[in-house]
Scaffold this motif. Structure first.
Motif, PDB file in Angstrom:
ATOM      1  N   VAL A  11       0.855  -1.190   0.000  1.00 20.66           N
ATOM      2  CA  VAL A  11       0.000   0.000   0.000  1.00 20.66           C
ATOM      3  C   VAL A  11       0.890   1.240   0.000  1.00 20.66           C
ATOM      4  CG1 VAL A  11      -1.703   1.328   1.306  1.00 20.66           C
ATOM      5  CG2 VAL A  11      -1.893  -1.168   1.177  1.00 20.66           C
ATOM      6  N   VAL A  12       0.566   2.192  -0.869  1.00 25.53           N
ATOM      7  CA  VAL A  12       1.297   3.471  -0.933  1.00 25.53           C
ATOM      8  C   VAL A  12       0.301   4.565  -0.567  1.00 25.53           C
ATOM      9  CG1 VAL A  12       2.754   4.978  -2.333  1.00 25.53           C
ATOM     10  CG2 VAL A  12       2.668   2.512  -2.828  1.00 25.53           C
ATOM     11  N   SER A  13       0.562   5.288   0.515  1.00 28.68           N
ATOM     12  CA  SER A  13      -0.428   6.248   1.011  1.00 28.68           C
ATOM     13  C   SER A  13       0.253   7.492   1.555  1.00 28.68           C
ATOM     14  CB  SER A  13      -1.276   5.591   2.115  1.00 28.68           C
ATOM     15  OG  SER A  13      -2.274   6.479   2.589  1.00 28.68           O
ATOM     16  N   HIS A  14      -0.532   8.562   1.657  1.00 24.15           N
ATOM     17  CA  HIS A  14      -0.039   9.840   2.176  1.00 24.15           C
ATOM     18  C   HIS A  14      -1.007  10.290   3.264  1.00 24.15           C
ATOM     19  CE1 HIS A  14       2.600  13.399   1.647  1.00 24.15           C
ATOM     20  NE2 HIS A  14       1.556  14.049   2.137  1.00 24.15           N
ATOM     21  N   CYS A  15      -0.607  10.131   4.527  1.00 27.59           N
ATOM     22  CA  CYS A  15      -1.528  10.418   5.630  1.00 27.59           C
ATOM     23  C   CYS A  15      -0.731  10.595   6.917  1.00 27.59           C
ATOM     24  CB  CYS A  15      -2.542   9.287   5.783  1.00 27.59           C
ATOM     25  SG  CYS A  15      -1.784   7.677   6.146  1.00 27.59           S
ATOM     26  N   PHE A  16      -1.438  10.858   8.009  1.00 28.48           N
ATOM     27  CA  PHE A  16      -0.820  11.087   9.308  1.00 28.48           C
ATOM     28  C   PHE A  16      -1.253   9.984  10.261  1.00 28.48           C
ATOM     29  CE2 PHE A  16      -0.704  14.148  13.199  1.00 28.48           C
ATOM     30  CZ  PHE A  16       0.433  13.513  13.660  1.00 28.48           C
ATOM     31  N   LEU A  17      -0.320   9.105  10.624  1.00 27.03           N
ATOM     32  CA  LEU A  17      -0.630   8.036  11.562  1.00 27.03           C
ATOM     33  C   LEU A  17      -0.554   8.545  12.997  1.00 27.03           C
ATOM     34  CD1 LEU A  17       1.060   4.784  10.196  1.00 27.03           C
ATOM     35  CD2 LEU A  17      -1.195   5.747   9.719  1.00 27.03           C
ATOM     36  N   ASP A  18      -1.479   8.091  13.815  1.00 27.64           N
ATOM     37  CA  ASP A  18      -1.512   8.475  15.221  1.00 27.64           C
ATOM     38  C   ASP A  18      -0.204   8.076  15.902  1.00 27.64           C
ATOM     39  OD1 ASP A  18      -2.449   9.455  17.574  1.00 27.64           O
ATOM     40  OD2 ASP A  18      -3.795   7.786  18.019  1.00 27.64           O
ATOM     41  N   GLY A  19       0.405   9.033  16.608  1.00 33.00           N
ATOM     42  CA  GLY A  19       1.663   8.763  17.296  1.00 33.00           C
ATOM     43  C   GLY A  19       2.892   9.123  16.485  1.00 33.00           C
ATOM     44  N   GLY A  20       2.703   9.564  15.250  1.00 36.66           N
ATOM     45  CA  GLY A  20       3.846   9.923  14.413  1.00 36.66           C
ATOM     46  C   GLY A  20       4.549  11.175  14.912  1.00 36.66           C
ATOM     47  N   SER A  21       5.864  11.242  14.693  1.00 36.90           N
ATOM     48  CA  SER A  21       6.676  12.381  15.127  1.00 36.90           C
ATOM     49  C   SER A  21       6.657  13.460  14.049  1.00 36.90           C
ATOM     50  CB  SER A  21       8.112  11.937  15.403  1.00 36.90           C
ATOM     51  OG  SER A  21       8.128  10.959  16.422  1.00 36.90           O
ATOM     52  N   GLU A  22       6.132  14.638  14.399  1.00 38.18           N
ATOM     53  CA  GLU A  22       5.981  15.726  13.436  1.00 38.18           C
ATOM     54  C   GLU A  22       7.169  16.684  13.469  1.00 38.18           C
ATOM     55  OE1 GLU A  22       1.735  17.311  13.422  1.00 38.18           O
ATOM     56  OE2 GLU A  22       1.815  16.327  15.377  1.00 38.18           O
ATOM     57  N   SER A  23       7.223  17.563  12.471  1.00 36.21           N
ATOM     58  CA  SER A  23       8.169  18.676  12.465  1.00 36.21           C
ATOM     59  C   SER A  23       7.438  19.908  11.949  1.00 36.21           C
ATOM     60  CB  SER A  23       9.383  18.352  11.588  1.00 36.21           C
ATOM     61  OG  SER A  23       8.995  18.143  10.246  1.00 36.21           O
ATOM     62  N   GLU A  24       8.112  21.064  11.996  1.00 30.67           N
ATOM     63  CA  GLU A  24       7.440  22.323  11.652  1.00 30.67           C
ATOM     64  C   GLU A  24       7.143  22.467  10.164  1.00 30.67           C
ATOM     65  OE1 GLU A  24       9.943  25.369  13.124  1.00 30.67           O
ATOM     66  OE2 GLU A  24       9.559  24.937  15.236  1.00 30.67           O
ATOM     67  N   SER A  25       7.801  21.668   9.320  1.00 33.21           N
ATOM     68  CA  SER A  25       7.670  21.873   7.878  1.00 33.21           C
ATOM     69  C   SER A  25       6.505  21.116   7.256  1.00 33.21           C
ATOM     70  CB  SER A  25       8.969  21.460   7.178  1.00 33.21           C
ATOM     71  OG  SER A  25       9.279  20.106   7.452  1.00 33.21           O
ATOM     72  N   GLU A  26       5.761  20.355   8.054  1.00 35.86           N
ATOM     73  CA  GLU A  26       4.623  19.600   7.507  1.00 35.86           C
ATOM     74  C   GLU A  26       3.346  20.421   7.642  1.00 35.86           C
ATOM     75  OE1 GLU A  26       7.021  15.905   9.367  1.00 35.86           O
ATOM     76  OE2 GLU A  26       5.338  16.848  10.401  1.00 35.86           O
ATOM     77  N   ARG A  27       2.605  20.512   6.572  1.00 34.85           N
ATOM     78  CA  ARG A  27       1.347  21.253   6.594  1.00 34.85           C
ATOM     79  C   ARG A  27       0.272  20.404   7.266  1.00 34.85           C
ATOM     80  NH1 ARG A  27      -0.563  22.808   0.821  1.00 34.85           N
ATOM     81  NH2 ARG A  27       1.270  24.148   0.975  1.00 34.85           N
ATOM     82  N   PRO A  28      -0.395  20.905   8.321  1.00 39.77           N
ATOM     83  CA  PRO A  28      -1.430  20.104   8.993  1.00 39.77           C
ATOM     84  C   PRO A  28      -2.534  19.689   8.021  1.00 39.77           C
ATOM     85  CG  PRO A  28      -0.896  22.065  10.268  1.00 39.77           C
ATOM     86  CD  PRO A  28      -0.222  22.228   8.940  1.00 39.77           C
TER      87      PRO A  28
END
Length: 381
Positions: free
Chosen positions: A172-189
């Motif tokens: 599976v190839v997907s673009h999403c936000f998994l719960d618990g993932g480590s974010e940074s300032e450069s990702e658009r919410p």
């Protein structure tokens, strides 16, 4: 079956108004070299190919060159899906006509989730491209109830689970936000209030999940549910991240093994701290003075043209913070003598920087007298 998993190229991105196109070209060349060196069967890009939905012409030209070298010259199939930064329709233009060439682009979401069968040198696999889609888009396309990103993703994955892969491993190839993932300032919410978070458990039934959106390499829920991370450090909050692509190999039973292949940037993105004189001195011997820098100055006095002085040694200072002045403000006692001393110190520093020599005792006394007279005038006015 062996392939490279990468994502979040963000071609055309700027860092504090500094174009990163040359830096991106340098790293994309490395990916092409790694694909050749490891003799991969495919390259998979899990979204955010461009940084904007309408990319600049030079960004399109760079992607065109990368695609040509991988697909036409090296004959390596390339799978790309649209991320939240991409214009889905623009990215997916003429994608049906390109399939036979080995270029597989999944742009807009359609009612039938697309299955891409790729034949490798020692095995084959079925790839399912799921472009970024918010709940409203999923509701419209599938005429279903989906109020959260997790419900929307569950609807898409239903089709993947039901699809007959002919016994081949499912990727599976997907673009999403998994719960618990480590974010940074450069990702658009993706949304506000946490509604964009998706449980990693949705992806664990598949042989491998190639994810995009989070810029730090990581896995969630299980080791085969992975983010490859971005090409470059796209914010100073990423200064400690090690950028890489993920080399994935599926054995005859469909079990995935992984290896992170490091990427080297032309210039690093980092933060340096200290007093101006100290930083200017260490910059003379800093072999990485060309890096993109945020500078935090600890000096507590006024400095004339601090940015100009820094750039004479570090040419790519992109942001300057006066942490010394900010911390000092919280400690200032608002007594008249303290204010007078601060004004005198600031003028003394200013005088020395402009004239190139310190004030004499007579000049300092004249300045003290002038400050006193100003304060007296304030009290009587």
């Amino acid at each position: 079956m062996k392939f490279i998993h990468t994502s979040d190229w963000h071609i055309g991105r700027q860092l504090h108004n500094q174009s990163l196109l040359d830096d991106q070209c340098f790293v994309l060349n490395q990916i092409i070299e790694l694909a050749t060196e490891h003799n991969v069967d495919a390259v998979v890009v899990a979204g955010d190919i461009y940084d904007r939905s309408v990319p600049p012409a030079n960004a399109v030209a760079l992607l065109d060159d990368v695609v040509n070298r991988l697909v036409n010259e090296l004959k390596i199939p390339l799978i790309m899906i649209a991320g939240n930064h991409d214009g889905h329709e623009r990215l997916g233009f003429a994608s049906r006509q390109m399939n036979d060439s080995g270029l597989h682009i999944v742009g807009p979401l359609t009612q039938e989730v697309r299955a891409i069968e790729l034949k490798g040198k020692q095995g084959s696999a079925m790839f399912y491209g799921l472009p970024y889609a918010d709940p409203a888009t999923v509701r419209q396309v599938f005429d279903c109830e989906a109020s959260t990103h997790e419900e929307a993703m569950a609807k898409l994955l239903e089709q993947v689970e039901l699809h007959d892969s002919k016994g081949l491993p499912k990727v599976v190839v997907s673009h999403c936000f998994l719960d618990g993932g480590s974010e940074s300032e450069s990702e658009r919410p993706l949304s506000i209030g946490g509604a964009d978070k998706i449980s990693p458990k949705l992806f664990t039934p598949f042989n491998y999940t190639a994810l995009g959106h989070l810029h730090g390499p990581q896995y969630k829920g299980a080791e085969h549910v992975r983010y490859s991370g971005s090409l470059l450090k796209y914010s100073f909050s990423e200064q400690h991240q090690n950028k890489s692509v993920t080399l994935v190999e599926l054995d005859c039973d469909g079990k995935a093994t992984f290896e992170l292949l490091p990427l080297k940037a032309v210039r690093d993105v980092r933060i340096i701290e200290g007093e101006l004189a100290q930083l200017l001195e260490q910059g003379k011997t800093d072999l990485n003075r060309e890096d993109y820098l945020m500078v935090r100055l600890s000096d507590k006095t006024a400095i004339l043209d601090a940015m100009g002085k820094l750039r004479s040694v570090y040419p790519n200072v992109l942001h300057l913070e006066r942490t010394g002045l900010m911390s000092d403000k919280s400690k200032v006692e608002l007594s008249r003598d303290h204010i007078k001393k601060g004004e005198l110190d600031m003028f003394t520093d200013f005088f020395a920087q402009v004239s190139g020599e310190p004030m004499t005792e007579a000049q300092q006394q004249a300045m003290i007298t002038a400050i006193d007279e100003l304060h007296k005038a304030e009290r009587t006015s």
